[in-house]
Design a protein around this motif. Structure first.
Motif, mmCIF file in Angstrom:
data_model
loop_
_atom_site.group_PDB
_atom_site.id
_atom_site.type_symbol
_atom_site.label_atom_id
_atom_site.label_comp_id
_atom_site.label_asym_id
_atom_site.label_seq_id
_atom_site.Cartn_x
_atom_site.Cartn_y
_atom_site.Cartn_z
ATOM 1 N N SER A 173 0.842 -1.195 0.000
ATOM 2 C CA SER A 173 0.000 0.000 0.000
ATOM 3 C C SER A 173 0.879 1.248 0.000
ATOM 4 C CB SER A 173 -0.899 0.000 1.239
ATOM 5 O OG SER A 173 -0.101 0.136 2.419
ATOM 6 N N GLY A 174 0.246 2.419 -0.148
ATOM 7 C CA GLY A 174 0.999 3.664 -0.169
ATOM 8 C C GLY A 174 1.762 3.908 1.125
ATOM 9 N N ARG A 179 7.025 3.738 4.174
ATOM 10 C CA ARG A 179 7.874 3.152 5.214
ATOM 11 C C ARG A 179 9.149 2.569 4.599
ATOM 12 N NH1 ARG A 179 5.397 2.243 10.234
ATOM 13 N NH2 ARG A 179 3.170 2.757 10.275
ATOM 14 N N ILE A 180 9.007 1.977 3.429
ATOM 15 C CA ILE A 180 10.173 1.428 2.727
ATOM 16 C C ILE A 180 11.098 2.564 2.300
ATOM 17 C CG2 ILE A 180 10.909 0.216 0.632
ATOM 18 C CD1 ILE A 180 8.214 -1.380 0.908
ATOM 19 N N GLY A 181 10.507 3.665 1.811
ATOM 20 C CA GLY A 181 11.315 4.818 1.438
ATOM 21 C C GLY A 181 12.063 5.405 2.624
ATOM 22 N N ILE A 182 11.428 5.412 3.787
ATOM 23 C CA ILE A 182 12.088 5.902 4.996
ATOM 24 C C ILE A 182 13.218 4.960 5.398
ATOM 25 C CG2 ILE A 182 11.764 6.356 7.456
ATOM 26 C CD1 ILE A 182 8.882 7.244 6.726
ATOM 27 N N CYS A 195 12.337 15.798 4.217
ATOM 28 C CA CYS A 195 11.047 15.102 4.108
ATOM 29 C C CYS A 195 10.169 15.920 3.164
ATOM 30 C CB CYS A 195 10.399 14.972 5.479
ATOM 31 S SG CYS A 195 11.368 14.058 6.688
ATOM 32 N N ASP A 196 10.124 15.507 1.910
ATOM 33 C CA ASP A 196 9.442 16.284 0.875
ATOM 34 C C ASP A 196 7.979 15.860 0.782
ATOM 35 O OD1 ASP A 196 8.738 17.848 -1.242
ATOM 36 O OD2 ASP A 196 9.849 16.709 -2.755
ATOM 37 N N GLU A 197 7.124 16.504 1.561
ATOM 38 C CA GLU A 197 5.696 16.184 1.620
ATOM 39 C C GLU A 197 5.483 14.675 1.751
ATOM 40 O OE1 GLU A 197 2.792 18.532 0.146
ATOM 41 O OE2 GLU A 197 4.010 19.886 -1.043
ATOM 42 N N PRO A 198 6.054 14.039 2.773
ATOM 43 C CA PRO A 198 6.022 12.578 2.870
ATOM 44 C C PRO A 198 4.647 11.987 3.139
ATOM 45 C CG PRO A 198 6.893 13.520 4.886
ATOM 46 C CD PRO A 198 6.740 14.658 3.917
ATOM 47 N N VAL A 204 -5.565 10.026 5.266
ATOM 48 C CA VAL A 204 -5.393 10.762 6.518
ATOM 49 C C VAL A 204 -5.021 9.829 7.657
ATOM 50 C CG1 VAL A 204 -6.563 12.199 8.221
ATOM 51 C CG2 VAL A 204 -6.966 12.585 5.791
ATOM 52 N N SER A 205 -5.638 8.653 7.731
ATOM 53 C CA SER A 205 -5.354 7.714 8.816
ATOM 54 C C SER A 205 -3.911 7.215 8.760
ATOM 55 C CB SER A 205 -6.317 6.527 8.752
ATOM 56 O OG SER A 205 -6.189 5.855 7.506
ATOM 57 N N ILE A 206 -3.371 7.088 7.553
ATOM 58 C CA ILE A 206 -1.993 6.626 7.390
ATOM 59 C C ILE A 206 -1.005 7.759 7.630
ATOM 60 C CG2 ILE A 206 -0.398 5.447 5.828
ATOM 61 C CD1 ILE A 206 -2.799 3.786 6.690
ATOM 62 N N GLN A 207 -1.414 8.993 7.331
ATOM 63 C CA GLN A 207 -0.539 10.135 7.539
ATOM 64 C C GLN A 207 -0.034 10.187 8.976
ATOM 65 O OE1 GLN A 207 -2.280 13.837 6.340
ATOM 66 N NE2 GLN A 207 -2.681 13.173 4.251
ATOM 67 N N ALA A 208 -0.931 9.985 9.931
ATOM 68 C CA ALA A 208 -0.557 10.054 11.348
ATOM 69 C C ALA A 208 0.486 8.992 11.687
ATOM 70 C CB ALA A 208 -1.794 9.893 12.230
#
Length: 294
Positions: A173-174, A179-182, A195-198, A204-208
């Motif tokens: 998933s996105g 998380r892989i990119g981090i 952190c370019d608009e990560p 919204v639920s995943i953003q947190a």
């Protein structure tokens, strides 16, 4: 090797230490070509005289509308885009003048998490190769077994299972891709991450979850962030210092409390008025900024 041995936690920074990153009068212009011969007739000033500092272990928020030059700032100071002018001093080293081994060392210490987690991961490579590639390029592992162990530990630390190493980006998933990119950004044990608009491409639920992960990693390893976003609500939550950008320039900079409670520039006031109010019974006056004097 344990999961917590992926990175070495640096010593606590002294308040008297010099800033980790100093950006002075940064300019990035793109040529505008016209006519049959496509000659350069003008320049688009994407970044026009931007200056700021980032202390060790600090998160500086760079906020502004889409197209104001935020991402260009982040990529220029990492030398992913050539600068037109200005200076970037990182940990006492002039980034734009560095070459050879010095530049290679700087690239280890300065990493980036991209906005689009899908577009930033090579779809033809397995996750083990994506996360492990920086380790191989910089010679930080002795053999395949150590490489595999380091990759798995990085994935686990970023909330992914070890088995993810054998899969491809499209299988996630996105939020998992981010998380892989981090994990890839952490692989080289950096001191500073752009952190370019990560979170902008995530639900919204995943953003947190991603924000909490970034904050936990910062607390654990003493990382410094330049956190780029167009969302003032996210910036308020993540950053202790905020720089507001408009049309290639920083129009206001200060502590979170100063910017939120007493914004001086009309554009900053407009951004704050656009933040949704959680209580539907409370109404907020909308401030519209129509440009004009900086």
């Amino acid at each position: 090797m344990t999961d917590t041995a992926v990175l070495e936690k640096p010593e606590n920074a002294s308040p008297t230490q010099t800033p980790l990153l100093v950006v002075e009068d940064l300019k990035t212009y793109f040529p505008i070509r016209s006519g049959l011969l496509q000659r350069v007739t003008d320049h688009f000033k994407a970044v026009d005289g931007v200056s700021f500092k980032v202390d060790r272990g600090e998160t500086l928020g760079l906020v502004g509308e889409s197209g104001c030059g935020k991402t260009t700032v982040g990529r220029t100071l990492l030398r992913l885009i050539p600068a037109t002018g200005g200076r970037v001093i990182f940990n006492g080293h002039d980034v734009f003048r560095a070459s050879g081994s010095e530049l290679q060392k700087l690239r280890r210490d300065m990493q980036i998490v991209f906005q689009d987690p899908a577009g930033s991961l090579n779809p033809r490579m397995r996750i083990a190769a994506i996360v492990g590639e920086p380790l191989v390029i910089h010679g930080m592992v002795k053999d395949k077994d150590e490489l595999r162990e380091r990759v798995e530990n990085l994935l686990v630390r970023c909330g992914m299972p070890k088995a993810a190493a054998d899969r491809y980006p499209h299988e996630f998933s996105g939020g998992q891709r981010q998380r892989i990119g981090i994990a890839r950004a952490l692989a080289l044990e950096p001191k500073f991450i752009v952190c370019d608009e990560p979170t902008s491409a995530l639900d919204v639920s995943i953003q947190a979850q991603i924000i909490n992960l970034l904050m936990d990693l910062q607390s654990e390893f003493g990382l410094s962030y330049l956190f780029i976003s167009h969302d003032m609500a996210v910036i308020q939550h993540v950053c202790k210092r905020i720089a507001v950008m408009y049309k290639g320039k920083i129009v206001e900079e200060g502590s979170r409390e100063e910017i939120i409670n007493n914004p001086q520039h009309r554009y900053t006031q407009s951004l704050l008025s656009a933040v949704p109010e959680p209580n539907p019974r409370q109404q907020k006056a909308r401030i519209v900024f129509e440009g004009g004097a900086m």
